[in-house]
Design a protein around this motif. Sequence first.
Motif, mmCIF file in Angstrom:
data_model
loop_
_atom_site.group_PDB
_atom_site.id
_atom_site.type_symbol
_atom_site.label_atom_id
_atom_site.label_comp_id
_atom_site.label_asym_id
_atom_site.label_seq_id
_atom_site.Cartn_x
_atom_site.Cartn_y
_atom_site.Cartn_z
ATOM 1 N N TRP A 9 21.031 10.167 18.121
ATOM 2 C CA TRP A 9 18.983 9.954 18.617
ATOM 3 C C TRP A 9 17.931 10.397 16.838
ATOM 4 O O TRP A 9 17.054 10.047 17.231
ATOM 5 C CB TRP A 9 18.625 11.030 19.425
ATOM 6 C CG TRP A 9 18.670 12.855 19.282
ATOM 7 C CD1 TRP A 9 18.102 13.349 18.557
ATOM 8 C CD2 TRP A 9 19.803 13.778 20.073
ATOM 9 N NE1 TRP A 9 19.270 14.420 18.870
ATOM 10 C CE2 TRP A 9 19.488 14.930 19.472
ATOM 11 C CE3 TRP A 9 21.005 12.815 20.854
ATOM 12 C CZ2 TRP A 9 20.124 16.070 20.134
ATOM 13 C CZ3 TRP A 9 21.386 14.475 21.558
ATOM 14 C CH2 TRP A 9 21.723 15.325 20.855
ATOM 15 N N SER A 12 17.290 7.912 15.566
ATOM 16 C CA SER A 12 15.278 6.895 16.306
ATOM 17 C C SER A 12 14.055 7.908 16.521
ATOM 18 O O SER A 12 12.688 7.266 17.395
ATOM 19 C CB SER A 12 15.463 6.620 18.037
ATOM 20 O OG SER A 12 16.946 5.615 17.816
ATOM 21 N N HIS A 378 13.160 17.016 26.028
ATOM 22 C CA HIS A 378 13.312 14.851 25.911
ATOM 23 C C HIS A 378 11.711 14.707 25.919
ATOM 24 O O HIS A 378 10.751 15.059 27.202
ATOM 25 C CB HIS A 378 13.997 14.264 27.089
ATOM 26 C CG HIS A 378 15.409 15.353 26.782
ATOM 27 N ND1 HIS A 378 15.651 16.411 27.343
ATOM 28 C CD2 HIS A 378 16.692 14.562 26.390
ATOM 29 C CE1 HIS A 378 17.178 16.154 26.791
ATOM 30 N NE2 HIS A 378 17.873 15.381 26.468
ATOM 31 N N ASN A 380 10.692 10.417 25.413
ATOM 32 C CA ASN A 380 10.150 8.736 24.083
ATOM 33 C C ASN A 380 9.199 8.661 23.066
ATOM 34 O O ASN A 380 8.481 9.488 23.132
ATOM 35 C CB ASN A 380 9.708 7.904 25.076
ATOM 36 C CG ASN A 380 11.014 7.458 26.271
ATOM 37 O OD1 ASN A 380 11.807 6.203 25.497
ATOM 38 N ND2 ASN A 380 11.137 7.406 26.893
ATOM 39 N N ARG A 386 10.632 2.984 22.135
ATOM 40 C CA ARG A 386 11.138 3.284 23.980
ATOM 41 C C ARG A 386 11.863 3.134 24.573
ATOM 42 O O ARG A 386 11.888 1.143 24.072
ATOM 43 C CB ARG A 386 9.523 3.103 24.370
ATOM 44 C CG ARG A 386 8.456 3.935 23.121
ATOM 45 C CD ARG A 386 6.690 3.622 24.483
ATOM 46 N NE ARG A 386 6.439 2.568 23.937
ATOM 47 C CZ ARG A 386 5.802 1.948 24.809
ATOM 48 N NH1 ARG A 386 4.522 3.349 25.642
ATOM 49 N NH2 ARG A 386 4.821 1.285 24.414
ATOM 50 N N LYS A 387 12.991 3.575 25.152
ATOM 51 C CA LYS A 387 13.552 2.481 25.905
ATOM 52 C C LYS A 387 12.731 2.810 27.973
ATOM 53 O O LYS A 387 12.941 3.585 27.544
ATOM 54 C CB LYS A 387 14.562 2.888 25.995
ATOM 55 C CG LYS A 387 15.747 3.102 24.859
ATOM 56 C CD LYS A 387 16.928 2.866 24.364
ATOM 57 C CE LYS A 387 17.552 2.505 23.362
ATOM 58 N NZ LYS A 387 19.065 2.565 23.193
ATOM 59 N N SER A 390 13.723 5.380 30.912
ATOM 60 C CA SER A 390 14.627 6.331 29.137
ATOM 61 C C SER A 390 13.551 7.605 29.738
ATOM 62 O O SER A 390 12.813 7.473 29.213
ATOM 63 C CB SER A 390 14.968 6.062 28.385
ATOM 64 O OG SER A 390 15.226 7.511 27.675
ATOM 65 N N GLY A 392 14.226 9.387 26.988
ATOM 66 C CA GLY A 392 14.240 9.163 25.666
ATOM 67 C C GLY A 392 14.940 10.186 25.338
ATOM 68 O O GLY A 392 15.699 10.700 26.297
ATOM 69 N N ILE A 393 14.583 10.823 24.190
ATOM 70 C CA ILE A 393 15.524 11.836 23.131
ATOM 71 C C ILE A 393 15.152 13.195 22.799
ATOM 72 O O ILE A 393 13.979 13.549 22.907
ATOM 73 C CB ILE A 393 16.589 10.963 22.033
ATOM 74 C CG1 ILE A 393 14.630 10.398 21.127
ATOM 75 C CG2 ILE A 393 16.649 9.546 21.851
ATOM 76 C CD1 ILE A 393 14.923 10.307 19.562
ATOM 77 N N GLU A 460 22.789 5.519 21.244
ATOM 78 C CA GLU A 460 22.107 6.024 21.009
ATOM 79 C C GLU A 460 20.575 7.263 21.054
ATOM 80 O O GLU A 460 20.223 8.354 20.173
ATOM 81 C CB GLU A 460 20.419 5.123 20.641
ATOM 82 C CG GLU A 460 21.146 4.009 19.435
ATOM 83 C CD GLU A 460 19.952 2.759 19.745
ATOM 84 O OE1 GLU A 460 19.398 1.707 18.883
ATOM 85 O OE2 GLU A 460 19.874 2.022 20.915
ATOM 86 N N TYR A 462 19.842 8.447 23.420
ATOM 87 C CA TYR A 462 18.666 8.710 24.705
ATOM 88 C C TYR A 462 19.307 8.694 26.151
ATOM 89 O O TYR A 462 20.120 7.635 26.529
ATOM 90 C CB TYR A 462 17.820 6.643 24.932
ATOM 91 C CG TYR A 462 16.840 6.371 24.039
ATOM 92 C CD1 TYR A 462 15.995 6.269 23.749
ATOM 93 C CD2 TYR A 462 17.427 6.219 22.341
ATOM 94 C CE1 TYR A 462 15.129 6.654 23.210
ATOM 95 C CE2 TYR A 462 16.719 5.844 21.547
ATOM 96 C CZ TYR A 462 14.977 6.290 21.514
ATOM 97 O OH TYR A 462 14.542 5.722 20.632
ATOM 98 N N TYR A 464 19.100 9.092 30.274
ATOM 99 C CA TYR A 464 18.416 8.911 31.127
ATOM 100 C C TYR A 464 19.317 9.784 32.608
ATOM 101 O O TYR A 464 19.787 9.715 33.158
ATOM 102 C CB TYR A 464 18.532 7.374 31.660
ATOM 103 C CG TYR A 464 18.813 5.863 31.109
ATOM 104 C CD1 TYR A 464 17.583 5.296 30.459
ATOM 105 C CD2 TYR A 464 19.588 6.237 29.502
ATOM 106 C CE1 TYR A 464 18.093 4.853 29.763
ATOM 107 C CE2 TYR A 464 19.748 5.689 28.201
ATOM 108 C CZ TYR A 464 18.404 3.945 28.412
ATOM 109 O OH TYR A 464 18.547 3.680 27.440
#
Length: 590
Positions: A9, A12, A378, A380, A386-387, A390, A392-393, A460, A462, A464
Amino acid sequence: MNNSVDRPWFASYEPNVPRSVEIPNVTLNYFLAESTRKYPYNTATNFVLSYLARGLYTVGGKMTYQKLNEMVDRFANALYQLGVRKGDRVALMLPNSPHYVIAFFASMRIGAIVVNNNPTYTARELKHQLVDSGSETIVLLNLFYPRLQEIRAETPLKRVIVAHIYDTLGPLSRFLVHAKQSKQPDWVDVSHDSSVYLFQHLLERYGPNPPTVDVQPEDVALFQYTGGTTGLPKAAMLTHRNLVANTVQVASWLTKTDYGAEKMMCAIPFFHVYGMTVAMIYGLYLGGELTIVPNPRELDHVMDVMQRERSTLFPGVPAMYIRIVNHPRINEYDLKSIKACISGSAPLPIEVQEKFGQITGGRLVEGFGMTELSPVSHCNPVFGKRKKGSIGIPLPDVDAKIIDLETGEDIPFGSDKEGELVVKGPMVMKGYWNRPEETEATFTPDGWLRTGDICKVDEEGYFYIVDRKKDMMIASGYKVLPRDVEEVLFTHPKVLEAVVVGIPHPTRGDDTIKAFIVLKPGESATPDEIREFCKQHLAPYKVPREVEFRAELPKTMVGKVLRRVLIEEEKAKLAGAPAMETAGASSARG
């Protein structure tokens, strides 16, 4: 986290976000003291109750950092003179207001431990937390006093401090609010009760010279009770270091903030750890203005305040954003001052995230946190990648992974396999108060905190959230996760809100999937219409067998749907017991 260890991560992270942040070796009191030193005459709190004369006069009141710091000193001195000592528990039962900010930081200043209480608690729920925490002092609004009286004799309480919503207001606002509220049927007059202390009197009686108390970063600052949506609440012990660390982590994530100039919309309740950390503590850390509204459910007022006060930051929960983007008069509001919003506490529908960004021009991103994490782990990237779907990270200095639900072994990044999310970092709680067995069970043998959330993680890094382990349903022998069904329901053009639960079937031995739906204003639908829509997007065993339409869903004050309440209602129906009456409900079985 070992900074030499690479994580997927990191690639990103936005350019100005560090892999690791310097966590100052201080207590929470330092944040307020520093902002007071840097911005003594800036507005610290802007308490907005209502507007008069088309907004030309605000019913409420402002305090500069210098004035707020003085009020904190006065109240800290009052608490100490009344007998509160380091490690003693001070319960707060207050809506968002300057009282909360003052009482919270006054407790921090003398080393007391704050115990947050939801103002909507029943007397029974309040009793549990007061007894469990050993609270000997409580600060509460006068309107909540009758509930306390019901159980006061059964608690350890020695000191009761009653606040009135108008205590910190200017003369005219104080007069107007008192005149209006004292005529309301729920008004509670405690001015002649000799067994209580009045918040305002204490501020007037005691000077701004509290004693110096040796408070250390590793000392417990807060007992934050878990939400209680799945069982009896228990107190997570959060230290000063936990909360300082998470504040600095959040600050590192929001890269385009202007210290001393931001306006934080404080609608999410301070008694919830998310509102307390991300709105109140972080807002004061920035030297920003806390624009405080006491009731997040009064959406028109919240939107009016954001427009008139030109709010720039707005932490919230999905329920708030859902209602805003679907507001019938949204086009009449100018919310373009909003820079960034972090959504937490519940899953954020993708469609809501995109529409909110279109309306405000600001960035709304989904994050993840929990009480035991102080609370954010976490998010985004706000201005980066941004996903969809998700959480995020991980934030700087947060390490995270997923482990196999059966074996506990690590699941590689990029695998399609689902597992439990586990987390490490400086914001992880010390443990549960008086619950050594539950504390042990919440951590893996090598020290990772078990979140109880089922996750996937891509190549990557991320993450979920698939769902909560406790919310998983079994239908036709298959495991079904509520979010899979809810994401489909949220794409239906008539659906405003939706939640899916599993109702244990008395004879089949599995769950009946039931959807509870709130339709958008002016819309109508049938259960068959909803099921047919689901059949187009879901495997047959995931399609809800029952659909019930409601005017509203049962929620906590921060907007989290209480699945437990819905399941208990359905169990009561199956058992033949009287079910809780719900407004505007209709249902059918498929």
